[in-house]
Design an enzyme around this catalytic site. Structure first.
Site, mmCIF file in Angstrom:
data_model
loop_
_atom_site.group_PDB
_atom_site.id
_atom_site.type_symbol
_atom_site.label_atom_id
_atom_site.label_comp_id
_atom_site.label_asym_id
_atom_site.label_seq_id
_atom_site.Cartn_x
_atom_site.Cartn_y
_atom_site.Cartn_z
ATOM 1 N N GLY A 1 -16.624 8.382 1.642
ATOM 2 C CA GLY A 1 -15.635 9.418 1.869
ATOM 3 C C GLY A 1 -14.851 9.771 0.626
ATOM 4 C CE LYS B 1 -12.942 5.387 1.680
ATOM 5 N NZ LYS B 1 -13.695 4.132 1.839
ATOM 6 C CG ASP C 1 -20.321 -0.764 -2.916
ATOM 7 O OD1 ASP C 1 -21.051 -0.940 -3.907
ATOM 8 O OD2 ASP C 1 -19.852 0.343 -2.603
#
Length: 807
Positions: free
Chosen positions: A516, A532, A634
């Protein structure tokens, strides 16, 4: 003096079964007397000379590791007597010559690695075992045909024969290796097609056949390999159209097909490769338009389509590739139309090449605002008009071959030739202006009508909007977002959030990622938050990122993790919102890699070591203090955010997953079935197994530590084609002088001696975190403790220096 086992005082002697030796010269020939020796580990000891023949007399030896030294000569014929040998590690030496025929007697070998030597001849003597798990002879000069006998080991997991001189065809017997996951035959002289028998290797996840003379069409069955993560077929003679089945490879991370003769059009199904990080189709014969569906490849890091016959306009959908970073190369095609302004929104892009096309119109001034862009080539098109001042810092070569283009760095616009008509006639201007005005009025009326309709619909269905504090489940929280400020609690409506971001205006964008776009929100109260925006998906499987961040951050709190303050769900608006505490100083990636104009100053060593400790403590909390533990999946420098005090906070939990003892739940199965991570930060085993563990997080953290010290991106072209950041650090940290000095970011220099020592210690910790074998990496807690020791030791040294009287 050699040391045995865990002892630090007793020398090795006959009868000892294990021996770890720390030497600085040649391997003693007396080792041949150790008749019961089972393990000999001499890796990375700067050993020179030849391998002693007497080692072949250690008949009980099961593991022999003398890799990473400076050994020369050949492999002794006496090694044929090591019938109990299971692992033979000789890589990274200067061994040469043919393999002795006696090695065929080593029938118990499971792992062999002779890579990066100077050996030649046939590898047939190594193929006497039927129990291989891994086989690596890359970077030698072996020749002849690849032995069919390699197919006799059904348990072989990784087969690496790259960068040799093998000839002939790929053996069909390799199709009998049912456990094969990695096949590297690159950099040889192989011919013929890819044998269909390989489709029986259902576990193949990495196929590298680059730089051969293979031919025929790309096999359709490659798309049926459900674990395929990397496919490299560059620089061969493959021809024909790309098979549509190839686009079934939903886990494909890297697709290299450049330097072939592939023709036809690029199918729209290319957009189904949702995990793709790198797409390189340079130097083929593809034609037709670039499919708009490429815009669906939200994880794309590198896109190269040059030297083909693509035509038509550049699709505006490419503007959706917010993670595009390494390069966008569409050069040497037949593309027409204008350069779309959206390219200026690719905020991470480092190289843009649109040269040698038929593009027209002006150069969008937005390209001049791309702070990350280090290479630009728009030459040899039909561009016209005056270049914006924001483009004046680029060299003239970036715009040459556009005869109707002027302005700095090109010649002044007054110097254009008068033989061509440079502007529209007065009549044409009037007509165009009138038409444009009418079109603008019509568009404005349409926009107002749609806005009023949506506004009525918004208030009509307002009960579908749900905003809540992340840990609140009260029904009174509906349509409001609750924030905690110590003992006080304030309510903000959906309208307040939209107003704080000017209806999510682009001018408030502070970041973007695969999950996003992030906006800065400033409330009337003076409070600043990060918002976000995640598009609403009716399909639950496509809405994972939003739900994962709520589930993960909604139940955890830590000083070094970004705090989730609330969330909103609005089906009418078509998107969801996550509200975080605002990180005033952006990300570590911004500070290390953006141009100085966007950053107030550079990061000093004090800030960097504290960021490293903060990151490690955040990961330690996820792995060791959360029940169940959480794997982030991540970790990268752009997800390490800095508050007003430059303190690190790990963010973006859109890919995070909980880890339970048994992976039987539906959520675990679903989470493990998708590729997660970012190119350059992914642990090597994850690229092939797609199994995320705490150790994959530790590897990614190690890459960030190297990034913090060196100031280099993990995908920097500085490392070259055959080198990555880990190997680059590993090679230089063992040296002295200027080579070792390259490891430290030049913006940090000069460092105090204690700071320089601390920087090298952090790199040593990073190397431990990035070890190839996952089990050898430290836990996040161990890494955190090591980094805290570096920080504390630095403080002790600094305090001691400050306490000394000035002379």
């Amino acid at each position: 003096m050699p040391r045995c086992g865990n002892s630090t005082s007793s020398p090795c002697c006959s009868g000892e079964k294990k021996c770890n030796v720390y030497l600085s010269r040649e391997i003693p020939v007396t080792f041949g007397r150790l008749k019961e020796l089972q393990l000999l580990h001499l890796r990375q000891n700067e050993l020179v000379g030849e391998i002693p023949v007497t080692l072949g007399y250690c008949h009980q030896l099961t593991i022999l590791d003398i890799a990473d030294n400076q050994l020369s000569g050949g492999i002794p014929t006496s090694f044929g007597f090591l019938r109990a040998l299971e692992q033979l590690m000789l890589y990274n030496n200067s061994l040469e010559g043919n393999l002795p025929a006696s090695l065929i007697n080593l029938a118990n070998l499971t792992r062999i690695n002779l890579s990066k030597n100077k050996m030649n001849g046939s590898i047939a003597p190594l193929c006497g075992s039927r129990s291989f798990l891994s086989f690596d002879v890359t970077n030698n000069a072996f020749d002849g045909e690849i032995p069919e006998e390699l197919g006799n080991s059904p348990t072989l997991d990784r087969l690496r024969l790259g960068k040799n001189r093998f000839t002939g065809r790929i053996p069909v017997s390799l199709g009998m290796i049912c456990e094969l996951s990695l096949l590297d035959l690159s950099g040889n002289l192989l011919t013929g097609p890819i044998p269909d028998e390989l489709k029986s290797c259902r576990k193949l996840s990495h196929v590298d056949l680059n730089d051969n003379s293979l031919s025929g069409p790309v096999p359709p069955w490659l798309g049926d390999l459900s674990q395929l993560g990397e496919l490299r077929l560059s620089s061969n003679h493959f021809f024909g159209a790309l098979p549509r089945q190839l686009f079934n490879s939903s886990k494909l991370l890297v697709l290299h097909l450049d330097g072939n003769s592939i023709n036809g059009t690029l199918h729209g199904e290319i957009g189904d490769l949702s995990s793709l990080n790198i797409l390189n189709l340079n130097g083929n014969q593809l034609s037709g338009p670039i499919p708009k569906t490429i815009g669906k490849l939200s994880n794309l890091y590198e896109l190269q389509l040059s030297r083909n016959g693509f035509n038509g306009d550049i699709p505006t959908e490419l503007g959706q590739l917010k993670n595009l970073q390494s390069i966008l190369d569409l050069s040497c095609n037949d593309l027409t139309g204008n350069i779309p302004p959206f390219i200026g929104m690719l905020s991470k892009l480092e190289a843009l090449d649109l040269s040698h096309n038929q593009l027209i119109g002006e150069v969008p001034p937005q390209i001049g605002d791309m702070s990350s862009l280090g290479k630009l080539n728009l030459s040899h098109n039909n561009l016209l008009g005056k270049l914006s001042k924001r483009l004046s810092h680029w060299p003239a070569e970036a715009f040459e071959g556009n005869l109707d283009l002027c302005g700095s760095p090109l010649d002044g616009c007054d110097n254009l030739g008068s033989g061509k008509q440079r502007s529209l006639s007065e009549t044409s201007v009037v007509v165009v202006s009138a038409i444009s005005t009418l079109a603008a009025i019509a568009l404005l009326v349409l926009v107002v009508t749609i806005f009023l309709k949506q506004r009525r619909e918004y208030f009509k269905r307002g009960n579908e909007v749900k905003c809540t504090y992340s840990s609140s489940s009260s029904s009174q929280a509906r349509r409001r977002l609750l924030f905690h400020h110590g003992a006080n609690k304030q309510d903000y409506k959906w309208e307040d959030i939209v107003h704080a971001t000017k209806n999510l205006s682009d001018e408030f964008v502070i970041g973007s990622g695969g999950s996003g776009t992030v906006y800065k929100g400033e409330f009337r109260t003076g409070e600043t938050v990060a918002v976000k925006k995640i598009l609403w998906k009716e399909d639950l499987l496509l809405n994972r990122s939003f739900t994962r961040e709520i589930r993960t951050l909604g139940r955890i709190r830590h000083r070094h993790l970004v705090k989730l303050m609330g969330y909103c769900i609005n089906r009418v608006a078509g998107f969801n919102l996550l509200i975080y505490e605002y990180m005033e100083n952006g990300s570590v990636w911004d500070w290390l890699h953006k141009q100085p104009v966007n950053i107030k100053k550079s990061l000093d060593w004090e800030a960097r070591i504290r960021i490293a400790v903060g990151l490690a403590q955040g990961v330690e909390y996820l792995h060791h203090d959360c029940v169940p533990k959480i794997v982030h999946r991540d970790i990268k420098s752009s997800n390490v955010l800095l508050d007003s005090n430059m303190e690190a906070h790990l963010g973006d939990f859109g890919l995070a997953k909980s880890v339970v003892e048994n992976y039987d739940s539906i959520s675990d199965i679903e989470s493990n079935s998708l590729f997660a991570g970012s190119y350059g930060y992914i642990a090597p085993e994850y690229a092939y197994t797609l199994k995320a563990t705490e150790k994959t997080d530790v590897y990614s953290m190690g890459i960030v530590l190297m990034e913090i010290v060196s100031g280099k991106m993990p995908t920097d072209n500085f490392f070259g084609v055959d080198m990555d950041m880990v190997r680059w650090v590993e090679m230089r940290i063992q040296t002295q002088g200027s080579d070792r000095g390259e490891l430290i970011d030049p913006t940090l220099k000069p460092l105090l001696p204690c700071e320089e020592s601390a920087a090298y210690q952090v790199l040593e910790i990073a190397l431990q975190c990035t070890r190839t074998v996952a089990q050898e990496r430290p836990s996040a807690r161990q890494a955190s403790d090591l980094l805290i020791n570096v920080l504390n030791n630095r403080k002790v040294v600094t305090d001691k220096v400050n306490m000394e009287p000035h002379k």
